[in-house]
Design a protein around this motif. Structure first.
Motif, PDB file in Angstrom:
ATOM      1  N   VAL A   1       0.846  -1.195   0.000  1.00 25.14           N
ATOM      2  CA  VAL A   1       0.000   0.000   0.000  1.00 25.14           C
ATOM      3  C   VAL A   1       0.883   1.247   0.000  1.00 25.14           C
ATOM      4  N   ALA A   2       1.932   1.233   0.806  1.00 26.56           N
ATOM      5  CA  ALA A   2       2.854   2.368   0.843  1.00 26.56           C
ATOM      6  C   ALA A   2       3.545   2.550  -0.496  1.00 26.56           C
ATOM      7  N   LEU A   3       3.885   1.440  -1.138  1.00 28.14           N
ATOM      8  CA  LEU A   3       4.601   1.478  -2.409  1.00 28.14           C
ATOM      9  C   LEU A   3       3.715   2.042  -3.522  1.00 28.14           C
ATOM     10  N   THR A   4       2.447   1.648  -3.550  1.00 37.03           N
ATOM     11  CA  THR A   4       1.541   2.057  -4.627  1.00 37.03           C
ATOM     12  C   THR A   4       0.753   3.321  -4.306  1.00 37.03           C
ATOM     13  N   GLY A   5       0.631   3.641  -3.025  1.00 38.36           N
ATOM     14  CA  GLY A   5      -0.093   4.847  -2.638  1.00 38.36           C
ATOM     15  C   GLY A   5      -1.589   4.659  -2.495  1.00 38.36           C
ATOM     16  N   SER A   6      -2.071   3.417  -2.664  1.00 39.71           N
ATOM     17  CA  SER A   6      -3.507   3.189  -2.506  1.00 39.71           C
ATOM     18  C   SER A   6      -3.782   1.715  -2.250  1.00 39.71           C
ATOM     19  N   VAL A   7      -4.895   1.470  -1.561  1.00 34.89           N
ATOM     20  CA  VAL A   7      -5.324   0.092  -1.310  1.00 34.89           C
ATOM     21  C   VAL A   7      -5.770  -0.552  -2.623  1.00 34.89           C
TER      22      VAL A   7
ATOM     23  N   PHE B   1       8.736   2.173   6.791  1.00 36.22           N
ATOM     24  CA  PHE B   1       8.799   1.727   5.391  1.00 36.22           C
ATOM     25  C   PHE B   1      10.220   1.357   4.966  1.00 36.22           C
ATOM     26  N   LYS B   2      11.217   2.108   5.403  1.00 34.98           N
ATOM     27  CA  LYS B   2      12.585   1.879   4.922  1.00 34.98           C
ATOM     28  C   LYS B   2      13.102   0.482   5.252  1.00 34.98           C
ATOM     29  N   PRO B   3      13.057   0.025   6.522  1.00 37.13           N
ATOM     30  CA  PRO B   3      13.515  -1.346   6.793  1.00 37.13           C
ATOM     31  C   PRO B   3      12.586  -2.396   6.198  1.00 37.13           C
ATOM     32  N   THR B   4      11.289  -2.056   6.088  1.00 39.13           N
ATOM     33  CA  THR B   4      10.347  -3.009   5.486  1.00 39.13           C
ATOM     34  C   THR B   4      10.674  -3.230   4.018  1.00 39.13           C
ATOM     35  N   GLU B   5      11.022  -2.149   3.333  1.00 38.04           N
ATOM     36  CA  GLU B   5      11.411  -2.258   1.927  1.00 38.04           C
ATOM     37  C   GLU B   5      12.625  -3.178   1.768  1.00 38.04           C
ATOM     38  N   LYS B   6      13.628  -3.002   2.630  1.00 36.34           N
ATOM     39  CA  LYS B   6      14.808  -3.864   2.586  1.00 36.34           C
ATOM     40  C   LYS B   6      14.426  -5.325   2.829  1.00 36.34           C
ATOM     41  N   LEU B   7      13.502  -5.535   3.756  1.00 36.22           N
ATOM     42  CA  LEU B   7      13.065  -6.898   4.093  1.00 36.22           C
ATOM     43  C   LEU B   7      12.453  -7.596   2.884  1.00 36.22           C
ATOM     44  N   PHE B   8      11.571  -6.895   2.162  1.00 35.90           N
ATOM     45  CA  PHE B   8      10.877  -7.556   1.062  1.00 35.90           C
ATOM     46  C   PHE B   8      11.707  -7.591  -0.223  1.00 35.90           C
ATOM     47  N   ILE B   9      12.663  -6.686  -0.369  1.00 34.85           N
ATOM     48  CA  ILE B   9      13.627  -6.818  -1.466  1.00 34.85           C
ATOM     49  C   ILE B   9      14.481  -8.059  -1.228  1.00 34.85           C
ATOM     50  N   LEU B  10      14.876  -8.258   0.033  1.00 39.88           N
ATOM     51  CA  LEU B  10      15.641  -9.458   0.380  1.00 39.88           C
ATOM     52  C   LEU B  10      14.813 -10.711   0.141  1.00 39.88           C
TER      53      LEU B  10
END
Length: 300
Positions: free
Chosen positions: A14-20, A67-76
């Motif tokens: 949701v954070a990445l796309t900006g909408s549900v 969001f920043k550590p979450t992004e790293k988590l899902f890229i990993l």
């Protein structure tokens, strides 16, 4: 208490796309289900992650921080998924190689050709970056093999990495054959007064040039032209403007064709080790180990 990773994944998209709505399309999960799980997640930890602005959801200050550590988590997670896919598809995997310009333009093409003859179904992806980026990509599991100049790059940051020296290269000053300093001996003071054409900051040669100047207590030269590719820098010198400081392995073909000439600068002789780095063999697919074997057998 373990974190609800599924809810965290929904938050991330949701954070990445900006909408549900967009997250729902991407994940194939209903909008109400996404909204409900995110609300429960916020309620569980007593936090607010989104606020409504117009038709879009925007992150709150804490949401931005999360969001920043979450992004790293899902890229990993994506990288791990790719590794598993490659393993399951063997021998139809993917070989990812990162290297500096010297490696990808002069050394790797022959090795990649020999490899593809043996493993035609393995996809080979080769990226050209500076030496530090090549090493960092390997260290973060973004590539399988990195080949680069080992100048001032610490390759011992992980016990799982293995680095082998392939060549002992040399840095040389080069000019066009009709340049006033072509094939001459001059001082470092004379050389640095010339306009220089160089790679971007972070490249091995750029760092070594600065080191040479510092060692001889002179100011670094003015970089009149800067390119992201070594070939572009060399072609500018071939065209007759300025000087450059480059790998002899790269410059030798231009020197042999009479397109470049070297300049001997008094008291300066710097070598550059070309290294191959990978993770420990036990962690590698068989075809990656075979590619390394091909290199070692055909590096002359």
């Amino acid at each position: 208490m373990s974190i609800n990773l599924h809810a965290l994944m929904l938050f991330y998209h949701v954070a990445l796309t900006g909408s549900v709505t967009e997250a729902s399309k991407r994940l194939n999960i209903s909008q109400p289900a996404i909204s409900a799980q995110i609300r429960n997640f916020e309620k569980q930890y007593g936090m607010i992650l989104f606020e409504k602005k117009g038709r879009n959801l925007v992150l709150t200050p804490f949401g931005q921080k999360l969001f920043k550590p979450t992004e790293k988590l899902f890229i990993l997670e994506e990288q791990i998924h790719t590794m598993i896919e490659d393993y399951q598809k063997y021998p139809k995997g993917k070989l990812r190689i990162s290297g500096n310009y010297l490696a990808t333009s002069v050394l790797i093409p022959k090795w990649a050709s020999l490899f593809k003859q043996k493993y035609p179904e393995v996809e080979v992806v080769i990226s050209t970056v500076n030496s530090q980026t090549a090493f960092d990509s390997l260290h973060h599991y973004e590539v399988d093999i990195a080949i680069f100049g080992n100048s001032n790059i610490t390759t011992q940051t992980s016990h799982s990495l293995q680095c082998l020296e392939l060549y002992s290269d040399e840095f040389v000053f080069v000019v066009a054959p009709n340049h006033k300093y072509a094939n001459r001996h001059i001082s470092i003071e004379e050389m640095i007064r010339e306009p220089f054409i160089m790679r971007e900051e972070g490249s091995t040669t750029r760092r070594r040039l600065v080191e040479v100047c510092e060692a001889h207590n002179v100011n670094p030269p003015k970089i009149e032209l800067q390119f992201n590719g070594l070939n572009e820098a060399i072609q500018a010198v071939v065209a007759g403007y300025g000087v450059s400081y480059v790998s002899l392995l790269v410059a030798s073909q231009f020197i042999q064709r009479g397109e470049l000439a070297t300049v001997e600068v008094d008291g300066i002789r710097l070598t550059n080790k070309i290294v191959l780095c990978s993770h420990e063999p036990a962690y590698l697919e068989e075809y990656i180990r075979d590619f390394i074997s091909i290199i070692l057998k055909n590096k002359a």
